[in-house]
Design a protein around this motif. Structure first.
Motif, short mmCIF file in Angstrom:
data_model
loop_
_atom_site.label_atom_id
_atom_site.label_comp_id
_atom_site.label_asym_id
_atom_site.label_seq_id
_atom_site.Cartn_x
_atom_site.Cartn_y
_atom_site.Cartn_z
N LEU A 150 45.62 12.89 30.21
CA LEU A 150 44.37 11.83 29.95
C LEU A 150 44.83 10.90 28.81
CD1 LEU A 150 41.18 13.85 29.68
CD2 LEU A 150 41.69 12.02 31.18
N GLY A 151 45.75 11.46 27.72
CA GLY A 151 46.70 10.46 26.81
C GLY A 151 47.44 9.65 27.33
N THR B 5 39.85 -1.05 23.30
CA THR B 5 39.67 0.29 22.30
C THR B 5 39.63 1.55 23.39
OG1 THR B 5 37.21 0.01 22.33
CG2 THR B 5 38.59 -0.81 20.59
N LEU B 6 40.17 2.58 23.16
CA LEU B 6 40.18 3.73 23.73
C LEU B 6 40.39 5.02 23.01
CD1 LEU B 6 39.63 3.89 26.74
CD2 LEU B 6 42.06 4.04 27.27
N SER B 7 39.75 6.15 23.28
CA SER B 7 39.78 7.29 22.54
C SER B 7 39.80 8.40 23.44
CB SER B 7 38.97 7.38 21.31
OG SER B 7 37.54 7.11 21.65
N GLU C 256 35.00 20.47 20.36
CA GLU C 256 34.88 20.16 18.93
C GLU C 256 34.09 19.42 18.19
OE1 GLU C 256 36.97 21.90 16.77
OE2 GLU C 256 38.57 22.45 17.90
N ILE C 257 32.97 18.96 19.21
CA ILE C 257 32.02 18.29 18.78
C ILE C 257 30.84 18.83 17.92
CG2 ILE C 257 30.30 18.39 20.62
CD1 ILE C 257 31.64 14.93 18.91
N SER C 258 30.58 20.31 18.09
CA SER C 258 29.50 20.87 17.59
C SER C 258 29.95 21.01 15.86
CB SER C 258 29.20 22.07 18.14
OG SER C 258 28.54 22.11 19.20
N PRO C 259 31.35 21.84 15.86
CA PRO C 259 31.79 21.70 14.38
C PRO C 259 31.77 20.36 13.74
CG PRO C 259 33.46 22.90 16.00
CD PRO C 259 32.17 22.19 16.87
N LEU C 260 31.86 19.13 14.58
CA LEU C 260 31.94 17.95 13.67
C LEU C 260 30.43 17.61 13.39
CD1 LEU C 260 33.54 15.33 13.29
CD2 LEU C 260 32.61 14.39 15.15
N THR D 41 38.79 16.55 16.38
CA THR D 41 37.78 16.06 17.43
C THR D 41 38.40 15.02 18.26
OG1 THR D 41 35.89 16.91 16.39
CG2 THR D 41 35.30 15.39 18.05
N VAL D 42 39.01 13.81 17.91
CA VAL D 42 39.65 12.65 18.47
C VAL D 42 41.09 13.07 18.46
CG1 VAL D 42 40.05 10.27 18.13
CG2 VAL D 42 37.71 11.02 17.40
N VAL D 43 41.45 13.37 19.75
CA VAL D 43 42.94 13.97 19.98
C VAL D 43 43.68 12.71 19.86
CG1 VAL D 43 44.15 14.77 21.66
CG2 VAL D 43 41.85 15.82 21.31
N TRP D 44 43.40 11.48 20.40
CA TRP D 44 44.24 10.34 20.60
C TRP D 44 43.11 9.28 20.51
CZ3 TRP D 44 43.97 6.66 24.52
CH2 TRP D 44 44.96 5.56 24.40
#
Length: 394
Positions: free
Chosen positions: A241-242, A264-266, A272-276, A341-344
């Motif tokens: 995906l990256g 913009t893209l991420s 990892e969204i629940s820990p965030l 959470t945000v890998v790239w």
């Protein structure tokens, strides 16, 4: 669809049997199989654009033992298509019509859920991916991008019926069986919101999305060269995906100028969204009583460009806002989790320059809504979201 159907008529008698045989053999039986569903919700003013995307996807198809289905809804009805060929015996890819649905509402959660079931039943695989293309406004209820005081829905638009139809993000997520997708690629505007990612927890491993709008023609120019990246199960999903995201950002940088040079893209790890959410909740407990000056914060929409009144931003950079309001130690803990959470992420320096655009001086890869006194109805809708219930306890 006339030209595609004509090509199919010419090719099918000669190649159908050999392609079926090669489908079952597969080029590498040791690799996991993958079925990708491309959802083209174009029964609206995007109808012509869906045709161009199908052709770009066809050009990018190379058979690797995996399958790619296309749900296309346009002015002439809905169809389920399949990319075929691109193999040793049939090197030229072509498009096969699998099912004709007739007129239906592609922005209905019932339709979405039904097609997901059909694809999973007819094309079983070890891994599934979704590419979703239509109009969208992130978590916002429909119509509220234009009118913030209106209560309606948010992702996908179908203009084919007596009334315009859209899905709420909660309905979209509920239609997806738990754990179905390894990834979701959103070719939609304003979808890289923390509220969207949180709604999709347990539904997909990760998502590729845009904090701002996606400028037409979106991913169409890179599908011929980059679709193969999403089909390759020999590569870890986030890596693939990256690479797809970088291919798009590189294309924008190298081929567009002026307002069109806007993107913009991420890539977001939904696991990892629940820990965030937990870190965000802890950080907000320490927020100062003084309200931040929202006019100074980075936002990713273009207030006033959609016929909206009052013309106020609604998609703020999540990281900058937390840094502004939280105690330093809690913000630092949040930031560490945000990086997990945000890998790239990537963004152009400006967005829609000269067309009510903005500088991109801060881009964390996730946006968030901040309640504003001038938007009471939107505030109430926001408090019904899963993210709001977890972080704020609404």
């Amino acid at each position: 669809m006339g030209r595609i159907r004509c090509i199919l008529t010419l090719l099918l008698p000669a190649v159908f049997g050999s392609c079926i045989a090669e489908d079952y053999e597969g080029p590498d039986p040791n690799l996991p199989t993958r079925t990708i569903l491309v959802w083209l919700g174009g029964d609206n003013n995007l109808s012509d654009e869906t045709e161009r995307k199908i052709e770009a996807l066809r050009q990018g198809w190379t058979y690797t033992g995996n399958k790619c289905l296309i749900y296309r809804d346009s002015r002439d009805g809905a169809h389920l298509l399949r990319l075929r060929g691109g193999c040793r015996t049939t090197p030229t890819p072509y498009v096969e019509t699998v099912r004709d649905y007739g007129a239906e509402n592609s922005a209905s959660p019932e339709t979405f859920a039904r097609v997901l079931r059909e694809v999973a039943d007819a094309y079983p695989a070890d891994s599934y991916g979704l590419i979703f293309f239509s109009h969208a406004s992130g978590w916002l209820p429909s119509g509220t991008l234009q009118n913030p005081q209106k209560r309606s829905r948010s992702i996908g638009i179908d203009d084919g019926g007596a009334e315009r139809a859209e899905m709420e993000i909660a309905e979209f997520a509920a239609a997806i069986p738990d754990g179905m997708f390894d990834f979701i690629v959103f070719e939609t505007c304003l979808t890289a919101g923390v509220e969207v990612a949180y709604e999709l927890r347990g539904k997909s491993g990760c998502m590729l999305a845009s904090s701002a709008e996606i400028v037409s023609p979106g991913f169409t120019p890179v599908y011929p060269s980059a679709l193969r990246l999403l089909c390759n199960t020999a590569v870890e999903t986030r890596t693939a995906l990256g690479a797809f995201g970088r291919a798009y950002m590189d294309y924008v940088a190298e081929n567009y100028t002026g307002a069109r040079r806007s993107a913009t893209l991420s890539l977001i790890d939904i696991g990892e969204i629940s820990p965030l959410a937990a870190r965000t909740q802890a950080a907000l407990r320490t927020r100062s009583a003084e309200a931040p000056d929202l006019s100074r914060l980075q936002h990713f929409d273009r207030p006033g460009s959609y016929g909206d009144s009052p013309a106020l931003p609604r998609f703020f950079d999540l990281d900058e806002w937390l840094e502004e309001v939280a105690a330093p130690d809690e913000y630092e803990a949040f930031r560490v989790q945000l990086e997990r959470t945000v890998v790239w992420k990537a963004a152009t320096e400006t967005f829609m320059a000269g067309q009510n655009g903005f500088m991109v001086r801060r881009h964390s890869g996730l946006t968030g809504y901040i309640e504003q006194e001038a938007l009471p109805d939107l505030n109430r809708a926001y408090r019904r979201l899963s993210w709001s219930g977890t972080v704020y306890g609404y």
